[in-house]
Design a protein around this motif. Sequence first.
Motif, PDB file in Angstrom:
ATOM      1  N   TRP A   1      60.442  56.773  21.883  1.00 44.58           N
ATOM      2  CA  TRP A   1      60.419  57.512  23.277  1.00 44.58           C
ATOM      3  C   TRP A   1      60.643  56.307  24.278  1.00 44.58           C
ATOM      4  O   TRP A   1      60.093  55.383  24.189  1.00 44.58           O
ATOM      5  CB  TRP A   1      59.076  58.173  23.243  1.00 44.58           C
TER       6      TRP A   1
ATOM      7  N   SER B   1      59.384  57.053  30.205  1.00 44.92           N
ATOM      8  CA  SER B   1      59.491  58.385  30.952  1.00 44.92           C
ATOM      9  C   SER B   1      58.918  59.379  29.958  1.00 44.92           C
ATOM     10  O   SER B   1      58.397  60.403  30.131  1.00 44.92           O
ATOM     11  CB  SER B   1      61.001  58.625  31.452  1.00 44.92           C
ATOM     12  N   GLU B   2      59.680  59.382  28.834  1.00 47.69           N
ATOM     13  CA  GLU B   2      59.176  60.447  27.865  1.00 47.69           C
ATOM     14  C   GLU B   2      57.531  60.278  27.274  1.00 47.69           C
ATOM     15  O   GLU B   2      56.751  61.398  27.183  1.00 47.69           O
ATOM     16  CB  GLU B   2      60.123  60.220  26.396  1.00 47.69           C
TER      17      GLU B   2
ATOM     18  N   THR C   1      55.728  61.840  30.036  1.00 42.62           N
ATOM     19  CA  THR C   1      55.783  63.329  29.926  1.00 42.62           C
ATOM     20  C   THR C   1      54.814  63.870  28.806  1.00 42.62           C
ATOM     21  O   THR C   1      54.080  64.753  29.320  1.00 42.62           O
ATOM     22  CB  THR C   1      57.306  63.667  29.740  1.00 42.62           C
TER      23      THR C   1
ATOM     24  N   ILE D   1      61.422  66.781  24.593  1.00 42.64           N
ATOM     25  CA  ILE D   1      61.184  65.493  23.648  1.00 42.64           C
ATOM     26  C   ILE D   1      61.178  65.757  22.071  1.00 42.64           C
ATOM     27  O   ILE D   1      61.462  64.653  21.400  1.00 42.64           O
ATOM     28  CB  ILE D   1      60.036  64.776  24.525  1.00 42.64           C
TER      29      ILE D   1
END
Length: 95
Positions: A16, A19-20, A23, A54
């Motif tokens: 990931w 940013s992921e 999140t 995601i």
Amino acid sequence: MTATNENYQYPLDETWTTSEIITVTNFYRLIEAANESTVSKAELMTAYQAFKQIVPAKSLEKQIGREFEAASGYSIYKTMQAAQQTTKQRVRYRS
């Protein structure tokens, strides 16, 4: 790869992006908040939709959910089920 809560580690995928990870970590924190106090239903549902972007595969979502519950004691599935069923604007899940 894991991010750490003060008492346990969040399950995260090393592939990931930053940013992921942010999140997904935000989603985990909202699940915790829904179990420990209350959280906005709209905010939780929005975070879940971002999490699903995601983690689109149901099998991976279940695996992550099991890992998160083993670490935290909180069920993503049961918390989200309660959120989807409530008509209230705030969610509080008690197992």
